[in-house]
Design a protein around this motif. Sequence first.
Motif, PDB file in Angstrom:
ATOM      1  N   SER A  21       0.842  -1.194   0.000  1.00 26.33           N
ATOM      2  CA  SER A  21       0.000   0.000   0.000  1.00 26.33           C
ATOM      3  C   SER A  21       0.876   1.241   0.000  1.00 26.33           C
ATOM      4  O   SER A  21       1.978   1.239   0.544  1.00 26.33           O
ATOM      5  CB  SER A  21      -0.889   0.027   1.239  1.00 26.33           C
ATOM      6  N   THR A  23       0.300   5.510   0.625  1.00 24.02           N
ATOM      7  CA  THR A  23      -0.632   6.570   0.970  1.00 24.02           C
ATOM      8  C   THR A  23       0.138   7.787   1.455  1.00 24.02           C
ATOM      9  O   THR A  23       1.356   7.741   1.650  1.00 24.02           O
ATOM     10  CB  THR A  23      -1.627   6.099   2.045  1.00 24.02           C
ATOM     11  N   SER A  25      -0.858  11.849   3.579  1.00 25.72           N
ATOM     12  CA  SER A  25      -1.850  12.824   4.033  1.00 25.72           C
ATOM     13  C   SER A  25      -1.645  14.170   3.338  1.00 25.72           C
ATOM     14  O   SER A  25      -2.404  15.115   3.581  1.00 25.72           O
ATOM     15  CB  SER A  25      -1.745  12.993   5.546  1.00 25.72           C
ATOM     16  N   ARG A  72      -6.213   1.482  -7.419  1.00 25.49           N
ATOM     17  CA  ARG A  72      -6.414   2.612  -6.517  1.00 25.49           C
ATOM     18  C   ARG A  72      -7.592   2.325  -5.586  1.00 25.49           C
ATOM     19  O   ARG A  72      -8.568   1.701  -5.987  1.00 25.49           O
ATOM     20  CB  ARG A  72      -6.751   3.888  -7.300  1.00 25.49           C
ATOM     21  N   LYS A  76      -9.681   5.706   0.347  1.00 28.05           N
ATOM     22  CA  LYS A  76      -8.625   5.655   1.355  1.00 28.05           C
ATOM     23  C   LYS A  76      -7.374   6.418   0.922  1.00 28.05           C
ATOM     24  O   LYS A  76      -6.349   6.355   1.612  1.00 28.05           O
ATOM     25  CB  LYS A  76      -8.264   4.203   1.659  1.00 28.05           C
ATOM     26  N   ASN A  77      -7.463   7.094  -0.244  1.00 28.62           N
ATOM     27  CA  ASN A  77      -6.309   7.827  -0.771  1.00 28.62           C
ATOM     28  C   ASN A  77      -5.077   6.920  -0.818  1.00 28.62           C
ATOM     29  O   ASN A  77      -3.991   7.278  -0.338  1.00 28.62           O
ATOM     30  CB  ASN A  77      -6.005   9.076   0.068  1.00 28.62           C
ATOM     31  N   THR A  78      -5.271   5.751  -1.401  1.00 29.95           N
ATOM     32  CA  THR A  78      -4.242   4.710  -1.372  1.00 29.95           C
ATOM     33  C   THR A  78      -4.081   4.100  -2.759  1.00 29.95           C
ATOM     34  O   THR A  78      -5.048   3.982  -3.520  1.00 29.95           O
ATOM     35  CB  THR A  78      -4.645   3.619  -0.367  1.00 29.95           C
TER      36      THR A  78
END
Length: 127
Positions: A21, A23, A25, A72, A76-78
């Motif tokens: 994964s 990610t 912020s 994608r 989860k912005n992942t």
Amino acid sequence: QVQLVESGGGLVQAGGSLQLSCTTSELTLDEYVMGWFRQAPGNAREFVAGIGWSGSPTAYADSVKGRFTISRDNAKNTVLLQMNSLKSEDTALYFCAASSRLLTTYTYRNDDAYDHWGQGTLVTVSS
């Protein structure tokens, strides 16, 4: 400096699976072309897989085609890399990268096209 964060690496037997994964912020990743790269000890960094803004198109290195899948999870912005049928030669430090540029599936492979990188997650495949 924006930092991407990879996770999911580990030790697995040949033939097994792992899901990596990526990610952060600090960015909205669906606004970026995303790539996975890897670097084995003593080797240069190499392209593994790439994915466009909307989830397509995707591109893969020949060595992982049919075994790895990039996707994608925008909720989860992942960005994920599902790795199946792992081989000892997949052992490497895996990095994710984000590019703000308009890339083609060919230029996904150019690591100098990427603006932001993670620190990497180690994948070790035992034979």
